[in-house]
Each structure stands twice: as structure tokens, then as C-alpha cells.
Design a protein around this motif. Structure first.
Motif, PDB file in Angstrom:
ATOM      1  N   ALA A 323      62.399 138.236   5.953  1.00  0.00           N
ATOM      2  CA  ALA A 323      63.243 137.179   5.291  1.00  0.00           C
ATOM      3  C   ALA A 323      64.556 137.503   5.868  1.00  0.00           C
ATOM      4  O   ALA A 323      65.235 136.275   6.240  1.00  0.00           O
ATOM      5  N   LYS A 324      64.949 138.314   6.077  1.00  0.00           N
ATOM      6  CA  LYS A 324      66.285 138.941   6.457  1.00  0.00           C
ATOM      7  C   LYS A 324      66.371 138.228   7.789  1.00  0.00           C
ATOM      8  O   LYS A 324      67.715 137.877   8.365  1.00  0.00           O
ATOM      9  N   ALA A 325      65.401 138.497   8.793  1.00  0.00           N
ATOM     10  CA  ALA A 325      65.397 138.014  10.215  1.00  0.00           C
ATOM     11  C   ALA A 325      65.690 136.441  10.131  1.00  0.00           C
ATOM     12  O   ALA A 325      66.355 136.128  10.974  1.00  0.00           O
ATOM     13  N   LEU A 326      64.878 136.035   9.466  1.00  0.00           N
ATOM     14  CA  LEU A 326      64.815 134.456   9.724  1.00  0.00           C
ATOM     15  C   LEU A 326      66.192 134.072   9.100  1.00  0.00           C
ATOM     16  O   LEU A 326      66.766 133.186   9.526  1.00  0.00           O
ATOM     17  N   ALA A 327      66.774 134.564   7.983  1.00  0.00           N
ATOM     18  CA  ALA A 327      67.996 134.154   7.499  1.00  0.00           C
ATOM     19  C   ALA A 327      69.089 134.389   8.453  1.00  0.00           C
ATOM     20  O   ALA A 327      70.159 133.575   8.608  1.00  0.00           O
ATOM     21  N   ARG A 328      69.078 135.200   9.218  1.00  0.00           N
ATOM     22  CA  ARG A 328      70.084 135.703  10.394  1.00  0.00           C
ATOM     23  C   ARG A 328      70.047 134.469  11.263  1.00  0.00           C
ATOM     24  O   ARG A 328      71.014 133.901  12.146  1.00  0.00           O
ATOM     25  N   ILE A 329      68.693 134.133  11.738  1.00  0.00           N
ATOM     26  CA  ILE A 329      68.513 132.957  12.707  1.00  0.00           C
ATOM     27  C   ILE A 329      69.207 131.758  11.924  1.00  0.00           C
ATOM     28  O   ILE A 329      69.995 131.022  12.670  1.00  0.00           O
ATOM     29  N   VAL A 330      68.928 131.520  10.878  1.00  0.00           N
ATOM     30  CA  VAL A 330      69.485 130.124  10.146  1.00  0.00           C
ATOM     31  C   VAL A 330      70.826 130.162  10.272  1.00  0.00           C
ATOM     32  O   VAL A 330      71.581 129.376  10.539  1.00  0.00           O
ATOM     33  N   ALA A 331      71.349 131.344   9.578  1.00  0.00           N
ATOM     34  CA  ALA A 331      72.907 131.436   9.961  1.00  0.00           C
ATOM     35  C   ALA A 331      73.429 131.088  11.174  1.00  0.00           C
ATOM     36  O   ALA A 331      74.486 130.484  11.264  1.00  0.00           O
ATOM     37  N   ASP A 332      72.854 131.785  12.085  1.00  0.00           N
ATOM     38  CA  ASP A 332      73.447 131.714  13.638  1.00  0.00           C
ATOM     39  C   ASP A 332      73.396 130.122  13.938  1.00  0.00           C
ATOM     40  O   ASP A 332      74.238 129.819  14.524  1.00  0.00           O
ATOM     41  N   ARG A 333      72.355 129.671  13.693  1.00  0.00           N
ATOM     42  CA  ARG A 333      72.060 128.319  14.333  1.00  0.00           C
ATOM     43  C   ARG A 333      72.924 127.163  13.593  1.00  0.00           C
ATOM     44  O   ARG A 333      73.265 125.965  14.003  1.00  0.00           O
ATOM     45  N   ARG A 334      73.102 127.447  12.406  1.00  0.00           N
ATOM     46  CA  ARG A 334      74.132 126.662  11.475  1.00  0.00           C
ATOM     47  C   ARG A 334      75.387 126.856  11.986  1.00  0.00           C
ATOM     48  O   ARG A 334      76.242 125.792  12.167  1.00  0.00           O
ATOM     49  N   ALA A 335      76.037 127.976  12.283  1.00  0.00           N
ATOM     50  CA  ALA A 335      77.226 128.117  12.760  1.00  0.00           C
ATOM     51  C   ALA A 335      77.309 127.709  14.382  1.00  0.00           C
ATOM     52  O   ALA A 335      78.519 127.151  14.644  1.00  0.00           O
ATOM     53  N   GLU A 336      76.508 127.727  15.036  1.00  0.00           N
ATOM     54  CA  GLU A 336      76.435 127.394  16.494  1.00  0.00           C
ATOM     55  C   GLU A 336      75.244 126.612  16.947  1.00  0.00           C
ATOM     56  O   GLU A 336      74.265 127.258  17.639  1.00  0.00           O
ATOM     57  N   PRO A 337      75.117 125.514  16.552  1.00  0.00           N
ATOM     58  CA  PRO A 337      73.891 124.498  17.204  1.00  0.00           C
ATOM     59  C   PRO A 337      73.905 124.466  18.433  1.00  0.00           C
ATOM     60  O   PRO A 337      74.829 124.493  19.359  1.00  0.00           O
ATOM     61  N   ARG A 338      72.483 124.741  18.781  1.00  0.00           N
ATOM     62  CA  ARG A 338      72.316 124.588  20.294  1.00  0.00           C
ATOM     63  C   ARG A 338      71.083 123.604  20.495  1.00  0.00           C
ATOM     64  O   ARG A 338      70.097 123.631  19.857  1.00  0.00           O
ATOM     65  N   THR A 339      71.141 123.040  21.791  1.00  0.00           N
ATOM     66  CA  THR A 339      70.240 122.144  22.133  1.00  0.00           C
ATOM     67  C   THR A 339      69.691 122.585  23.292  1.00  0.00           C
ATOM     68  O   THR A 339      70.236 122.695  24.374  1.00  0.00           O
ATOM     69  N   PRO A 340      68.164 122.843  23.348  1.00  0.00           N
ATOM     70  CA  PRO A 340      67.415 123.556  24.545  1.00  0.00           C
ATOM     71  C   PRO A 340      67.495 122.412  25.634  1.00  0.00           C
ATOM     72  O   PRO A 340      67.516 121.434  25.643  1.00  0.00           O
ATOM     73  N   ALA A 341      67.565 123.081  26.854  1.00  0.00           N
ATOM     74  CA  ALA A 341      67.394 122.161  27.979  1.00  0.00           C
ATOM     75  C   ALA A 341      65.895 121.718  28.196  1.00  0.00           C
ATOM     76  O   ALA A 341      65.115 122.215  27.811  1.00  0.00           O
ATOM     77  N   PRO A 342      66.014 120.540  28.819  1.00  0.00           N
ATOM     78  CA  PRO A 342      64.603 120.102  29.112  1.00  0.00           C
ATOM     79  C   PRO A 342      63.673 121.207  29.665  1.00  0.00           C
ATOM     80  O   PRO A 342      64.224 121.956  30.763  1.00  0.00           O
ATOM     81  N   ARG A 343      62.169 121.285  29.536  1.00  0.00           N
ATOM     82  CA  ARG A 343      61.385 122.250  30.299  1.00  0.00           C
ATOM     83  C   ARG A 343      60.803 121.414  31.704  1.00  0.00           C
ATOM     84  O   ARG A 343      60.296 120.254  31.282  1.00  0.00           O
ATOM     85  N   THR A 344      61.289 121.720  32.667  1.00  0.00           N
ATOM     86  CA  THR A 344      61.140 120.944  33.957  1.00  0.00           C
ATOM     87  C   THR A 344      59.636 121.284  34.813  1.00  0.00           C
ATOM     88  O   THR A 344      59.470 120.633  35.377  1.00  0.00           O
ATOM     89  N   THR A 345      59.119 122.452  34.269  1.00  0.00           N
ATOM     90  CA  THR A 345      57.811 122.544  34.871  1.00  0.00           C
ATOM     91  C   THR A 345      56.718 122.374  33.930  1.00  0.00           C
ATOM     92  O   THR A 345      56.734 122.668  32.839  1.00  0.00           O
ATOM     93  N   ALA A 346      55.760 121.432  34.258  1.00  0.00           N
ATOM     94  CA  ALA A 346      54.671 121.028  33.560  1.00  0.00           C
ATOM     95  C   ALA A 346      53.160 121.676  33.916  1.00  0.00           C
ATOM     96  O   ALA A 346      53.119 121.400  35.381  1.00  0.00           O
ATOM     97  N   LEU A 347      52.657 122.343  33.063  1.00  0.00           N
ATOM     98  CA  LEU A 347      51.020 122.833  33.546  1.00  0.00           C
ATOM     99  C   LEU A 347      50.193 121.456  33.036  1.00  0.00           C
ATOM    100  O   LEU A 347      50.278 120.897  32.247  1.00  0.00           O
ATOM    101  N   VAL A 348      49.536 121.457  34.006  1.00  0.00           N
ATOM    102  CA  VAL A 348      48.378 120.215  33.838  1.00  0.00           C
ATOM    103  C   VAL A 348      47.448 120.592  33.041  1.00  0.00           C
ATOM    104  O   VAL A 348      46.762 121.771  33.229  1.00  0.00           O
ATOM    105  N   VAL A 349      46.937 119.617  31.990  1.00  0.00           N
ATOM    106  CA  VAL A 349      46.064 119.988  31.196  1.00  0.00           C
ATOM    107  C   VAL A 349      44.859 118.753  31.333  1.00  0.00           C
ATOM    108  O   VAL A 349      44.937 117.877  31.113  1.00  0.00           O
TER     109      VAL A 349
END
Length: 423
Positions: A323-349
Motif C-alpha cells: 500500500a505504501k509503495a502504491l501510495a508513493r507512485i500515486v503521489a509522484d504521478r499526481r505531482a509530476e504527470p507523465r505521458t509515455p512515448a509511443p511504443r514503436t516496435t510491434a510484435l506480430v500476433v
């Protein structure tokens, strides 16, 4: 980005609906809100709410509304699962579908009529609540449609799709414009004969839900700190995108947890942090909802051992290291929102047929797609997936930001032999 938890009441587990105590619920929600989370997923038990096909208990519905209002007072939104269905190894199906009244819950017209009325009623009761996200049809209802369930209600892929469209429409009738969806356990992605398919998950409902559990062979094969284990949730998020018609369809990591003994208690915080951070590196992720809020009390019998310790909080509401680990992540992401870059390599299914997915076990632990994804990730790539039928569709690839396509055999050959080509 949304961060939440699947609400497991600390007193009486989901049987709390039989002895509903709003003060206890409020105390539980206080302990959840203290972690910085913003929503809960809640679970009415179907037989308790609709004990007869034509009786939906008003007092039970009112209790659900009271829970929703208590959540709102604490800044928590709610998603409501309707057809419970299955929870923590126990099935909760109403008597009017069983034994002397045995009827297929997916195809019998009268049963469907009852389900539609029930889902519409729950949705309508919450439609005017600002904190109501929407309905999930039920918790992993696909487990009722095939083995390994001991008494499955066998259906075809077409029947599964018809049923999903009908019950999703009922939720929309009750609460128009809300985020209504359905949720399957990973057999939909991994089991060849499962009638609920990846296409159903990725194309029906307002968004795609994935449930990530590493006791499915992942942790057994790769170990508790293996790349495939710590990236299993991210893998399911990215695997789902192969089937999505909308290249920007949001994906909800609706269930993920740290199951003992494969993830020992002393390792749960690390696993939680690694799993969530890796999932947050997936573009288009709607949110993460941990399983679950509170431990199951040892006063309750016959649960599988791992179910007693999955909570972020103990049954007396004390936060655990995860719970404490998750709470740290939540607080961090709320303080500094980040948008992940596109994933440019696609694996064929390639699963044989996009709709039926008769060979989808290639996506399961040990399968060619699964292991290639893990290998790419371990080598430092940030892979996503694409159906074989779309691997040459430049418009689709461009919409997703994909610039390179590789095959599982190419990954096994260290990328070279199977590279389709840079775009």
C-alpha cells in the motif's frame, strides 16, 4: 490517469451486504482514500440483490447507493460490477439459474431478461451520481462459459458476442453516457477454446479491461522478479491493442495483485512498484485498480490461502508495504504527470483468425508471442503488438506510432531473420 482499488469490505467480505453497516463501510473508504486513490470498484452479490428473477430488492439497491454516496464524500468515484458472479474462487449465481431451475445464463431468454432488468436497475439507481463511472457487466463472467469451470454454460463465440451487446445495452439504458464495459479473466486472451475472445474484449464496451495474475504460469516459469513477471500487466495492456479497431482505445488494468507464495509478503512492495511502473509506460492506459483493498479475515473459512493476504490493507485497516509503495507512485504521478512515448516496435500476433482466435495460446505463458514479448522487453525494447492481418497496414501502424514490425521467430533469431522492415 486513474488509480484505484477493488473494494473488499474488511468486515464480512462481500457477505457484508447481508449485514450492511454504513459506518464500517465509511471507515474502510477512509482507509482507502488515505492512500491517495481516486476510485473503487464495488461488487454487489447477484443472488443477494436479485434472489428471484422478478425481485430486485429495493433495500439492497439503496445500500449500493449509500455506498456510492459515502465514496463521493471521500473523493472516490465508483465502478459497479453487476453479475457477481465469481469472486475469489466462489461462485454466486442465483437459485433461479441452478439445479432444478438450471438454465444457461448466456442464452436462456428468461435469464437474459432478468439480467437486463437487474443491470438496468443498478445503473439507473446511480445515473445521477457524479462519482458513478459506470457498470462492469460482471467479474470475469467468461469463466462460466468454458473449462476449467466444473459446470460451464457452454456457448459459441457468436452467442457470447450477442449476450455482451445485450447486457451492455441494458447498462446504457439505465445510465446513458457512462463508461460501461465488460471484463474477462485472461483465458479470453490465452485459451484457444474460450468463447469470449480478444476481439470481444477489445471492441465491445467503452474501453478494454485486462486482469493480470502471474499465478497463471508466468511466475512459475519466469520467477518472481523475471521480466515477464514484472511486465505481465504491461504485456496484457499492449496485447489487447492488437485487436482494437480504435488505435487509441483506452485500456483499464482493472485487476492486478501480488499473489503469495509466488510473490512472498516481503517481496510484495517491490512487485507492486515494478508492475505498476511498467504498466504506466503503456500509452493509452486509462487507470490501474489494485486487487484488493483489505485482506480477507481469517475468521472466514475455505478461501484459497492466497486470497487471505491480497489486500493493500489488513482486515483491521492498517496499510501494508505494498500500500505504501502504491501510495508513493500515486503521489509522484499526481505531482509530476507523465505521458509515455509511443511504443514503436510491434510484435506480430498470428492466432489463425482474428475473430475466433483459435490459436491464441501462442499469447499465453510459454507461447511464442508471450516469450518473444518478454525477450524484447528484456533487451530494452518497449514492444507493443499488431495482428498479422494488420502488419502491412501502414495507415494503422502510423496511427499507433509503430515504425518497426517483428515476428516471434525473428525475435528468437535476435531480430534479424524475422524483421518485416522499418517503415
Amino acid at each position: 490517469m486513474r488509480f484505484g482499488v477493488n473494494y473488499t469490505p474488511s468486515q464480512g467480505w462481500f457477505h457484508h451486504w447481508l449485514d450492511f453497516d454504513l459506518d464500517a463501510v465509511r471507515a474502510d473508504l477512509d482507509s482507502i482514500a488515505a492512500l491517495g486513490l481516486d476510485h473503487v470498484r464495488v461488487f454487489p452479490l447477484w443472488p443477494y440483490f436479485q434472489p428471484n428473477r422478478t425481485l430486485i430488492r429495493p433495500s439492497a439497491v439503496d445500500q449500493l447507493v449509500q455506498l456510492a454516496d459515502a465514496a463521493a464524500e471521500r473523493g472516490l468515484d465508483i465502478n459497479v460490477d453487476g453479475l457477481q458472479g465469481h469472486l475469489s474462487s466462489f461462485d454466486f449465481l442465483p437459485a433461479w439459474t441452478q439445479t432444478w431451475h438450471r438454465r444457461n445464463i448466456f442464452t436462456d431468454p428468461q435469464v437474459i431478461e432478468g439480467e437486463v432488468a437487474y443491470l438496468r436497475t443498478l445503473a439507473a439507481a446511480l445515473a445521477d451520481r457524479p462519482n458513478f463511472i459506470g457498470m462492469t457487466i460482471g467479474n470475469e463472467v467468461n469463466q462460466f462459459a468454458a473449462g476449467p469451470h466444473p459446470d460451464p454454460d457452454r456457448i459459441t463465440r457468436e452467442q457470447a458476442g450477442e449476450w455482451l451487446r445485450r447486457v451492455l445495452a441494458a447498462c446504457e439504458e439505465g445510465a446513458p453516457g457512462r463508461t460501461h464495459l465488460h471484463a474477462s479473466y485472461d483465458a479470453a486472451w490465452y485459451q484457444d477454446d474460450q468463447p469470449f475472445t480478444p476481439a470481444h474484449s477489445a471492441r465491445l464496451g467503452a474501453l478494454t479491461a485486462v486482469h493480470s495474475w502471474v499465478f497463471n504460469g508466468t511466475a512459475q516459469r519466469h520467477g518472481r522478479t523475471g521480466t515477464a513477471t514484472e511486465h505481465h500487466a504491461a504485456y496484457l495492456v499492449e496485447l489487447s491493442k492488437a485487436w482494437a479497431d480504435d488505435p487509441h482505445r483506452p485500456v483499464w488494468l482493472q485487476e492486478v495483485g501480488a499473489p503469495a507464495p509466488l510473490v512472498p509478503a516481503e517481496h510484495a512492495a517491490h512487485f507492486t512498484e515494478a508492475t505498476v511502473e511498467n504498466a504506466l509506460d503503456c500509452p493509452g492506459l486509462w487507470g490501474v485498480t489494485w486487487w484488493c483493498s483489505h485482506d480477507v479475515s481469517r475468521d472466514l473459512a475455505d478461501f484459497p490461502e492466497l486470497e487471505y493476504s491480497l489486500g493493500l490493507l489488513t482486515s483491521d485497516r492498517h496499510p501494508k508495504p505494498a500500500a505504501k509503495a502504491l501510495a508513493r507512485i500515486v503521489a509522484d504521478r499526481r505531482a509530476e504527470p507523465r505521458t509515455p512515448a509511443p511504443r514503436t516496435t510491434a510484435l506480430v500476433v498470428d492466432v489463425g483468425d482474428d475473430e475466433a482466435a483459435p490459436h491464441r495460446s501462442v499469447c499465453a505463458p510459454g507461447g511464442a508471442v508471450f516469450e518473444a514479448f518478454a525477450r524484447l522487453t528484456a533487451d530494452g525494447a518497449r514492444p507493443t503488438t499488431v495482428l498479422a492481418s494488420r502488419a502491412d497496414d501502414r495507415e494503422h501502424l502510423a496511427a499507433r506510432g509503430i515504425t518497426e514490425v517483428v515476428t516471434p521467430s525473428g525475435v528468437a533469431g535476435r531480430f534479424e531473420a524475422g524483421r518485416v522492415g522499418e517503415l
